[in-house]
Design a protein around this motif. Sequence first.
Motif, PDB file in Angstrom:
ATOM      1  N   SER A 190      44.875  44.474  25.898  1.00  0.00           N
ATOM      2  CA  SER A 190      46.074  45.252  25.132  1.00  0.00           C
ATOM      3  C   SER A 190      46.609  46.294  25.851  1.00  0.00           C
ATOM      4  O   SER A 190      47.520  47.078  25.424  1.00  0.00           O
ATOM      5  CB  SER A 190      45.520  45.748  23.806  1.00  0.00           C
ATOM      6  OG  SER A 190      44.865  44.704  23.100  1.00  0.00           O
ATOM      7  N   SER A 191      46.060  46.746  27.077  1.00  0.00           N
ATOM      8  CA  SER A 191      46.568  47.617  27.929  1.00  0.00           C
ATOM      9  C   SER A 191      47.815  47.315  28.392  1.00  0.00           C
ATOM     10  O   SER A 191      48.102  46.205  28.792  1.00  0.00           O
ATOM     11  CB  SER A 191      45.465  48.121  29.136  1.00  0.00           C
ATOM     12  OG  SER A 191      46.168  49.076  29.943  1.00  0.00           O
ATOM     13  N   PHE A 192      48.569  48.231  28.287  1.00  0.00           N
ATOM     14  CA  PHE A 192      50.160  48.257  28.912  1.00  0.00           C
ATOM     15  C   PHE A 192      50.150  48.129  30.405  1.00  0.00           C
ATOM     16  O   PHE A 192      51.146  47.606  31.002  1.00  0.00           O
ATOM     17  CB  PHE A 192      51.005  49.423  28.534  1.00  0.00           C
ATOM     18  CG  PHE A 192      52.605  49.159  28.969  1.00  0.00           C
ATOM     19  CD1 PHE A 192      53.017  48.224  28.372  1.00  0.00           C
ATOM     20  CD2 PHE A 192      52.969  50.019  30.075  1.00  0.00           C
ATOM     21  CE1 PHE A 192      54.728  48.184  28.850  1.00  0.00           C
ATOM     22  CE2 PHE A 192      54.219  50.094  30.500  1.00  0.00           C
ATOM     23  CZ  PHE A 192      55.155  48.993  29.912  1.00  0.00           C
ATOM     24  N   ASP A 193      49.090  48.911  30.962  1.00  0.00           N
ATOM     25  CA  ASP A 193      48.815  48.886  32.365  1.00  0.00           C
ATOM     26  C   ASP A 193      48.280  47.814  32.949  1.00  0.00           C
ATOM     27  O   ASP A 193      47.258  47.093  32.177  1.00  0.00           O
ATOM     28  CB  ASP A 193      47.921  50.344  32.813  1.00  0.00           C
ATOM     29  CG  ASP A 193      48.772  51.457  32.846  1.00  0.00           C
ATOM     30  OD1 ASP A 193      49.913  51.508  32.693  1.00  0.00           O
ATOM     31  OD2 ASP A 193      48.194  52.431  32.847  1.00  0.00           O
ATOM     32  N   GLY A 194      48.446  47.172  34.014  1.00  0.00           N
ATOM     33  CA  GLY A 194      47.715  46.263  34.634  1.00  0.00           C
ATOM     34  C   GLY A 194      46.313  46.366  35.092  1.00  0.00           C
ATOM     35  O   GLY A 194      46.249  47.613  35.499  1.00  0.00           O
ATOM     36  N   ILE A 195      45.314  45.711  34.669  1.00  0.00           N
ATOM     37  CA  ILE A 195      43.848  45.814  35.386  1.00  0.00           C
ATOM     38  C   ILE A 195      43.300  44.677  35.869  1.00  0.00           C
ATOM     39  O   ILE A 195      43.385  43.648  35.512  1.00  0.00           O
ATOM     40  CB  ILE A 195      43.250  46.216  33.825  1.00  0.00           C
ATOM     41  CG1 ILE A 195      43.754  47.410  33.073  1.00  0.00           C
ATOM     42  CG2 ILE A 195      41.691  46.537  34.069  1.00  0.00           C
ATOM     43  CD1 ILE A 195      43.001  47.816  31.814  1.00  0.00           C
ATOM     44  N   MET A 196      42.540  45.182  36.988  1.00  0.00           N
ATOM     45  CA  MET A 196      41.934  44.108  37.990  1.00  0.00           C
ATOM     46  C   MET A 196      40.595  44.752  38.071  1.00  0.00           C
ATOM     47  O   MET A 196      40.411  45.907  38.487  1.00  0.00           O
ATOM     48  CB  MET A 196      42.828  43.983  39.193  1.00  0.00           C
ATOM     49  CG  MET A 196      42.074  43.044  39.856  1.00  0.00           C
ATOM     50  SD  MET A 196      42.759  42.660  41.448  1.00  0.00           S
ATOM     51  CE  MET A 196      42.637  43.955  42.365  1.00  0.00           C
ATOM     52  N   ILE A 197      39.717  43.936  37.864  1.00  0.00           N
ATOM     53  CA  ILE A 197      38.196  44.282  38.016  1.00  0.00           C
ATOM     54  C   ILE A 197      37.398  43.403  39.347  1.00  0.00           C
ATOM     55  O   ILE A 197      37.576  42.268  39.091  1.00  0.00           O
ATOM     56  CB  ILE A 197      37.066  44.344  36.835  1.00  0.00           C
ATOM     57  CG1 ILE A 197      37.953  45.060  35.751  1.00  0.00           C
ATOM     58  CG2 ILE A 197      35.911  44.488  37.173  1.00  0.00           C
ATOM     59  CD1 ILE A 197      37.520  44.827  34.481  1.00  0.00           C
ATOM     60  N   ALA A 198      37.073  44.122  40.271  1.00  0.00           N
ATOM     61  CA  ALA A 198      36.597  43.466  41.413  1.00  0.00           C
ATOM     62  C   ALA A 198      34.756  43.522  41.589  1.00  0.00           C
ATOM     63  O   ALA A 198      34.626  44.967  41.116  1.00  0.00           O
ATOM     64  CB  ALA A 198      37.186  43.670  42.786  1.00  0.00           C
ATOM     65  N   ASP A 199      34.106  42.945  42.025  1.00  0.00           N
ATOM     66  CA  ASP A 199      32.615  43.391  42.379  1.00  0.00           C
ATOM     67  C   ASP A 199      32.731  44.085  43.659  1.00  0.00           C
ATOM     68  O   ASP A 199      33.527  44.384  44.245  1.00  0.00           O
ATOM     69  CB  ASP A 199      31.831  41.953  42.130  1.00  0.00           C
ATOM     70  CG  ASP A 199      32.085  40.923  43.211  1.00  0.00           C
ATOM     71  OD1 ASP A 199      32.779  41.397  44.433  1.00  0.00           O
ATOM     72  OD2 ASP A 199      31.623  39.864  43.185  1.00  0.00           O
ATOM     73  N   VAL A 210      41.257  39.960  35.411  1.00  0.00           N
ATOM     74  CA  VAL A 210      42.635  40.498  35.233  1.00  0.00           C
ATOM     75  C   VAL A 210      43.175  40.443  33.876  1.00  0.00           C
ATOM     76  O   VAL A 210      42.668  39.422  33.091  1.00  0.00           O
ATOM     77  CB  VAL A 210      43.597  39.848  36.131  1.00  0.00           C
ATOM     78  CG1 VAL A 210      43.182  40.219  37.617  1.00  0.00           C
ATOM     79  CG2 VAL A 210      43.459  38.410  35.774  1.00  0.00           C
ATOM     80  N   ASN A 211      43.805  41.538  33.440  1.00  0.00           N
ATOM     81  CA  ASN A 211      44.413  41.260  32.076  1.00  0.00           C
ATOM     82  C   ASN A 211      45.986  40.828  32.028  1.00  0.00           C
ATOM     83  O   ASN A 211      46.554  40.363  32.923  1.00  0.00           O
ATOM     84  CB  ASN A 211      44.548  42.690  31.276  1.00  0.00           C
ATOM     85  CG  ASN A 211      45.313  43.725  31.843  1.00  0.00           C
ATOM     86  OD1 ASN A 211      45.815  43.472  32.901  1.00  0.00           O
ATOM     87  ND2 ASN A 211      45.590  44.793  31.339  1.00  0.00           N
ATOM     88  N   LYS A 212      46.270  40.794  30.810  1.00  0.00           N
ATOM     89  CA  LYS A 212      47.667  40.101  30.559  1.00  0.00           C
ATOM     90  C   LYS A 212      48.717  41.026  31.239  1.00  0.00           C
ATOM     91  O   LYS A 212      49.534  40.397  31.954  1.00  0.00           O
ATOM     92  CB  LYS A 212      48.240  40.101  29.098  1.00  0.00           C
ATOM     93  CG  LYS A 212      47.076  38.980  28.324  1.00  0.00           C
ATOM     94  CD  LYS A 212      47.567  38.991  27.152  1.00  0.00           C
ATOM     95  CE  LYS A 212      46.607  37.869  26.153  1.00  0.00           C
ATOM     96  NZ  LYS A 212      47.088  37.678  24.584  1.00  0.00           N
ATOM     97  N   ALA A 213      48.750  42.162  31.161  1.00  0.00           N
ATOM     98  CA  ALA A 213      49.828  43.093  31.930  1.00  0.00           C
ATOM     99  C   ALA A 213      49.512  42.864  33.497  1.00  0.00           C
ATOM    100  O   ALA A 213      50.801  42.920  34.078  1.00  0.00           O
ATOM    101  CB  ALA A 213      49.397  44.601  31.550  1.00  0.00           C
TER     102      ALA A 213
END
Length: 598
Positions: A141-150, A158-161
């Motif tokens: 739901s975040s408007f910002d793009g989010i990417m998570i790495a190990d 990664v999210n929809k944004a």
Amino acid sequence: MNIPNAIITEQFIKHTEAIMDCTQNGILAIDTTKTVINCNNATGQLLGRNPQDLIGKPLREVIDTCNSSISRVIETGQPEFSTPININGRSIIVHYTPLYMRNKITGAVAIFQNISDSDQVISELECLRHQYNQLETFIDSSFDGIMIADTHGQVIKVNKAHTRLTGLNKCSFIGKYINDLFNQGIFKYESLTGKCLQEGHTVTGLQYINPTKKDLIVTASPVFNSDGSMAGVIANLRDLTELSQLKDKCKMSQVRTKRGHIELSNILKEKLRQDKIVAASPEMIKVLNMSERVARTDTTILLTGESGAGKEIVARIIHHASERAKGNFIQINCGAIPENLLEAELFGYEEGAFTGARRQGKAGLFELANNGSIMLDEIAEMPINLQVKLLRVLQEQETFRVGGTTTIKLNARVIAATNKDLWDCVKQGTFREDLFYRLNVVPINVPPLRQRQDDIIPLVMNYLNCFQEKYHVNKCFDPEALSLLEAYQWPGNVRELKNVIERLVILCEGNIISSQLVAEHLNRNQKLTLEPVVVNGLLPLKDAQEKLERALLQLALDKFKTTRKAAQALGIAHSSVVRKLARHDMKPVQLWTTYIDS
């Protein structure tokens, strides 16, 4: 070497018993007479008894709940699985199996599985699953793009944004390494995620995305485990173009809001002009704007301000702007009526309530204000015993007449007014604290006339017109007379101004009210104190006056921030200060600030 069969059999039995005792599930074996022939440690713990003590006991004495099921299994030879029972408050699942020896049923075996622990584990797993789903929803739901790495730089989420900003779907990132994505040309510049992994702290920078041809602001932040070790990196992506558009929208919204405030202010000024209410200063417009807003509700209002500042005018505006405008507007001064009569005036009285009472009784002012408004002026002067009765009116919306027993329902809005600090009265014990909180729902302070100088000249002209009509005369003010009126501090506020204008209209012998006549009737309470002037040599008097005037102007401007305040200190009108500054070619920055502020 031959080992005797007896020894082999004994070892096998011991191994079998050891295996049974190591099993977490309870195992209980019976013969065809339903006598216990074997029992492991898990069963003993489940039943709270020594397993050796159970061997040789009838099943019904060990665990009677299994008696009927195990009897069926021995009779039919058919196993029964997942039978639920309760043992010592624990939920148990039992599996019954017939015991065969040489193709003949010689008994049965019951296997007990404790599912209480399993239920707890399932519940915890469900809770974790719910929290995980919530986290997924929040991230998507975040408007910002989010990417998570190990910690190896491999993308795990990664999210929809992120998909919207990069133009690539999730499959293009999840499971891929950041360095590989750079090598493929998806990103340009440096890897902020890799830099964050190396340095162990938050980094921010620009990142160019090839598929969408966008410059993004990327902030990569490390995520740590409870032991302080790094668990991975979370990167936030924001589009510079979108941020710029949002900034423009915010500016447009602020412009529209400001324009709306200006339009509302103009509408209010026009309405005030039509209602013959004089208010030109920003301070008074703000008070009237608030009054109109609260008028739409039925809340109790407390008007504060110096005597003569215009609290009654504000109260009338609130009444006429409300849905109660068709009802009565009742006003009473609580300090002007003797205590023994105030209760009867406010709440009314019944026949024979006291000596001199009307035969038919009398309705109180609260009753007359029903479906309308009642203004309790000088509320701080209300006797303490009547404050209790007023508190009941505010809380219960009902009252009793003096000498009466019948409850009278009320529907009147209360507007209280005072020129005192009510909280000081509470601390002195002359005003009830609970009543203070009941009245102080929406406090509105009416500023004194000296704090809204823009209202002085409009009020002067308004009262001049009124008294010209009243006395059938034709008068006008000399410009310097108006300057004196504008510079005066008006300790008696609007009431004093009205009286002074009426007096000047009556006493002026000609058609022009001169500055000399005005000066004679203004009792100045603020006089400018100057240091002694030292004369070191002769010079023309006119030149001396000019130098002194310029020096005083500069001194006032250095001490005060605006020309309006400088005018007050010098005891002259604001317009006179502006003219004198122009004549002396003095143009300080404060001069322009004054126009904006005022």
